[in-house]
Design an enzyme around this catalytic site. Sequence first.
Site, PDB file in Angstrom:
ATOM      1  N   SER A  56       0.854  -1.199   0.000  1.00 17.12           N
ATOM      2  CA  SER A  56       0.000   0.000   0.000  1.00 17.12           C
ATOM      3  C   SER A  56       0.887   1.244   0.000  1.00 17.12           C
ATOM      4  O   SER A  56       2.051   1.199   0.415  1.00 17.12           O
ATOM      5  CB  SER A  56      -0.891  -0.016   1.255  1.00 17.12           C
ATOM      6  OG  SER A  56      -1.658   1.165   1.336  1.00 17.12           O
ATOM      7  N   TYR A 208       1.731   6.875  18.021  1.00 21.51           N
ATOM      8  CA  TYR A 208       2.419   6.825  16.722  1.00 21.51           C
ATOM      9  C   TYR A 208       3.661   7.728  16.741  1.00 21.51           C
ATOM     10  O   TYR A 208       4.757   7.317  16.355  1.00 21.51           O
ATOM     11  CB  TYR A 208       1.426   7.278  15.655  1.00 21.51           C
ATOM     12  CG  TYR A 208       1.958   7.439  14.257  1.00 21.51           C
ATOM     13  CD1 TYR A 208       2.027   6.350  13.383  1.00 21.51           C
ATOM     14  CD2 TYR A 208       2.362   8.684  13.784  1.00 21.51           C
ATOM     15  CE1 TYR A 208       2.493   6.511  12.078  1.00 21.51           C
ATOM     16  CE2 TYR A 208       2.826   8.854  12.491  1.00 21.51           C
ATOM     17  CZ  TYR A 208       2.887   7.768  11.642  1.00 21.51           C
ATOM     18  OH  TYR A 208       3.352   7.928  10.354  1.00 21.51           O
ATOM     19  N   THR A 247      -1.689   8.791   0.663  1.00 22.46           N
ATOM     20  CA  THR A 247      -1.688   7.325   0.692  1.00 22.46           C
ATOM     21  C   THR A 247      -2.936   6.836   1.421  1.00 22.46           C
ATOM     22  O   THR A 247      -3.536   7.594   2.201  1.00 22.46           O
ATOM     23  CB  THR A 247      -0.463   6.787   1.471  1.00 22.46           C
ATOM     24  OG1 THR A 247      -0.587   7.205   2.848  1.00 22.46           O
ATOM     25  CG2 THR A 247       0.856   7.287   0.901  1.00 22.46           C
TER      26      THR A 247
END
Length: 333
Positions: A56, A208, A247
């Site tokens: 991906s 993250y 993305t």
Amino acid sequence: MWVMDIKTLADDLAEVLVVPSFTRMGFRLRRRLFAWPDAESYGMAARTVVLTGPTSGLGRAAASAFARMGANLVLLGRDAGRLERTQTELLAETPGLNVTTVIVDMASLASVRAAAAEVLERVPQIDVIVDNAGAMVPTREVTAEGFERTFAIMVLGPFVLESSLLPRLMESPDPRIIAVTSGGMYTQALPLDDLAYERGEYQGALAYARAKRAQVALIREWARRLHGTTPGARVVANAMHPGWANTPGLEASLPGFAKLVGGQLRTAAEGIDTMLWLAAAPGARATTGRLFLDRRVRPFDRVPSTRLSAADRRTLWEAVVALTGEPDPTDQT
Ligand SMILES: NC(=O)c1ccc[n+]([C@@H]2O[C@H](COP(=O)([O-])OP(=O)(O)OC[C@H]3O[C@@H](n4cnc5c(N)ncnc54)[C@H](OP(=O)(O)O)[C@@H]3O)[C@@H](O)[C@H]2O)c1
């Protein structure tokens, strides 16, 4: 000389202002200012790239680009169907491509160890490892092995993969490790006494950012430790961040962000330019243990409170060695 200084100044100014740097404006400005050769013009013939997250977004674009550059590919993905589809597409794009696929869940150390063993079994040569797989995990999860999932995917899993593949990587005449990090790390300090994010309310974006900061701190440790050893000295380890690129991952983790930056997201190809450059350009070998955006070294911190000292980075390394149960990979070099 002064022309170069004005270009550097323009680049630095964009960087300070963040948005003109991280969006496609930054990429296009720098490409024009520095008249870059196309990253794909650097050959990768007879070189083998191990790439995580090739199914991906940035990883998918990188797989195609590395294939066009002549590299052999070892693709590590978690979903057999997506991995097979990626392989089929790549073979159609680049007939004759040497491509090996291996299943891995980067959140599971057992899976990473099995995948690394399979790579060592099936692939005789490794020249570049690209640690690209990543995800923002919205709610705090603990894996079956007892690790906070974000930290497992982007810190512990890559550490085990790199440790396991290091002996084969060191046989390369031009070995390189590249970690794909995020500018999001600038927003967060890494609490060394709470790597599992047990304190405070869990927020996916913070977990993250912390994991990305840890990933970069470890890259600095890899570089420092390998540089000091004779067999490991040739290994160059750097981090890069792609800016903000369009993305599926970005859309899923930050819905609406594209609109917020006025449709100025980079294309995936623009996001991976520095990854390709770090993997292939002869000049990129000159630097190790640094963070890059758009082919230039960038600061590790934007505010002093996020800074990890050399001692902190050693503490993190030792914690990761202990958590993974790996022998210290740099003791063997
Ligand atoms: N896009 C941006 O603007 C941006 C900005 C900063 C940093 N990054 C970083 O760039 C890297 C690529 O991101 P992207 O935007 O291309 O995201 P993406 O489109 O979501 O791609 C992420 C890739 O990682 C894989 N992956 C996720 N969790 C995994 C796991 N547990 N085990 C194995 N593979 C796993 C995914 O596999 P599946 O296909 O099976 O889901 C996918 O191939 C990430 O590290 C991300 O943090 C991206």
